[in-house]
Design an enzyme around this catalytic site. Structure first.
Site, short mmCIF file in Angstrom:
data_model
loop_
_atom_site.label_atom_id
_atom_site.label_comp_id
_atom_site.label_asym_id
_atom_site.label_seq_id
_atom_site.Cartn_x
_atom_site.Cartn_y
_atom_site.Cartn_z
N THR A 13 9.16 10.13 10.05
CA THR A 13 10.06 11.27 10.21
C THR A 13 9.27 12.56 10.07
O THR A 13 8.30 12.64 9.31
CB THR A 13 11.21 11.24 9.20
OG1 THR A 13 10.69 11.35 7.86
CG2 THR A 13 12.02 9.95 9.33
N GLY A 18 2.26 18.86 11.61
CA GLY A 18 1.72 18.85 10.26
C GLY A 18 1.31 17.50 9.74
O GLY A 18 0.67 16.68 10.43
N SER A 143 4.99 15.69 -3.10
CA SER A 143 4.12 16.86 -3.25
C SER A 143 3.67 16.94 -4.70
O SER A 143 4.34 16.42 -5.60
CB SER A 143 4.87 18.13 -2.86
OG SER A 143 4.08 19.29 -3.10
N TYR A 157 12.43 23.63 -3.71
CA TYR A 157 11.52 22.69 -3.07
C TYR A 157 10.95 21.71 -4.10
O TYR A 157 10.94 20.49 -3.88
CB TYR A 157 10.39 23.46 -2.38
CG TYR A 157 9.28 22.58 -1.85
CD1 TYR A 157 9.41 21.92 -0.63
CD2 TYR A 157 8.10 22.42 -2.57
CE1 TYR A 157 8.39 21.12 -0.14
CE2 TYR A 157 7.07 21.62 -2.08
CZ TYR A 157 7.22 20.98 -0.88
OH TYR A 157 6.20 20.18 -0.40
#
Length: 259
Positions: A13, A18, A143, A157
């Site tokens: 996905t 990127g 992340s 985020y």
């Protein structure tokens, strides 16, 4: 030597740009047939064209990961095109900056919707196919921001990325009897279109904070995802792998200076 993944089937996905594009390229280089997703057909077409001629095929489906029906449609396309589904890379994510005092319910919902709910929905959609595979793999792009570090403007985020890891640990337990592993890669600062948009000064500052002396490439993340997809990683589940050039290691700027 790792067992070849040639001929296996994957969904990535957010694979039109990127990190997702980097993951798709590494998988295709290994002979995996990949379906990438994105919101814009033009971006998908450009990536599919650029990755033509790999040992594994790359095709695309426009979709919105915040829509469970769209996620089911993506999985169905992969199964139809490749005869099954072995690997799901839940990579789609957004990172708009907004300071805490500026956060609105809409901004929070947007980030949580794509980054967290989108991860859950694509995994849910793929459960039957991954179970049928007999060696199902889920690789989540989280992340360092949120689970380990913080950065002003990214509280929503960071929360979404930490939420992915909370999901990962229980999902890994639930899916282990189905021979499905669930793991996550935690990128540091990786050179992508989004990072370039933040400006050269920002990129230089980030590179200076990395002991390896450089920003990461999308292939660095792709290679980590590829490892989690291998048969040799079958006994690894519920785990996270930080890929950041050592960025989280220094306890101060002085520690970097002493290098």
């Amino acid at each position: 030597m790792f067992t070849s993944l040639a001929g296996r089937s994957a969904v990535v996905t957010g694979g039109s740009k990127g990190i997702g594009r980097g993951i798709a390229e590494v998988l295709a280089d290994a002979g995996v047939h990949v379906v990438i997703t994105g919101r814009h057909q033009a971006d998908i077409d450009a990536t599919v064209d650029s990755l033509a001629g790999k040992p594994g095929t790359v095709s695309g489906v426009t979709s919105d990961v915040t829509d469970p029906a769209d996620c089911r449609r993506v999985v169905a396309a992969a199964v139809e095109r490749h005869g099954g589904l072995d690997i799901v890379c839940a990579n789609a994510g957004i990172f708009p900056s907004s300071r805490l005092e500026e956060l609105t319910p809409e901004k929070i919902d947007e980030v949580i919707g794509v980054n967290f709910k989108g991860t859950v929905y694509i995994v849910q959609a793929a459960l039957d196919a991954l179970t049928a595979s007999g060696h199902g793999r889920v690789v989540i792009t989280s992340s360092i921001t949120g689970p380990i570090t913080g950065f002003p403007g990214w509280s929503h985020y960071g929360a979404s990325k930490a939420a992915q890891l909370g999901f990962l640990r229980t999902a890994a337990m639930e899916l282990a009897p189905k021979k499905i592993t669930v793991n996550a890669v935690l990128p540091g600062n990786i050179v992508t279109e989004g990072l370039v948009d933040m400006g050269q000064q920002y990129m230089d500052q980030m590179a200076a904070a990395v002991p390896a002396g450089r920003l990461g490439s999308v292939s660095d993340i792709g290679n980590a995802a590829l490892f989690f997809a291998t048969d040799e990683a079958s006994y690894i589940t519920g785990q996270t792998l930080v890929v950041d050039g050592g960025q989280i290691l220094p306890e101060s700027q002085e520690a970097l200076a002493d290098m």
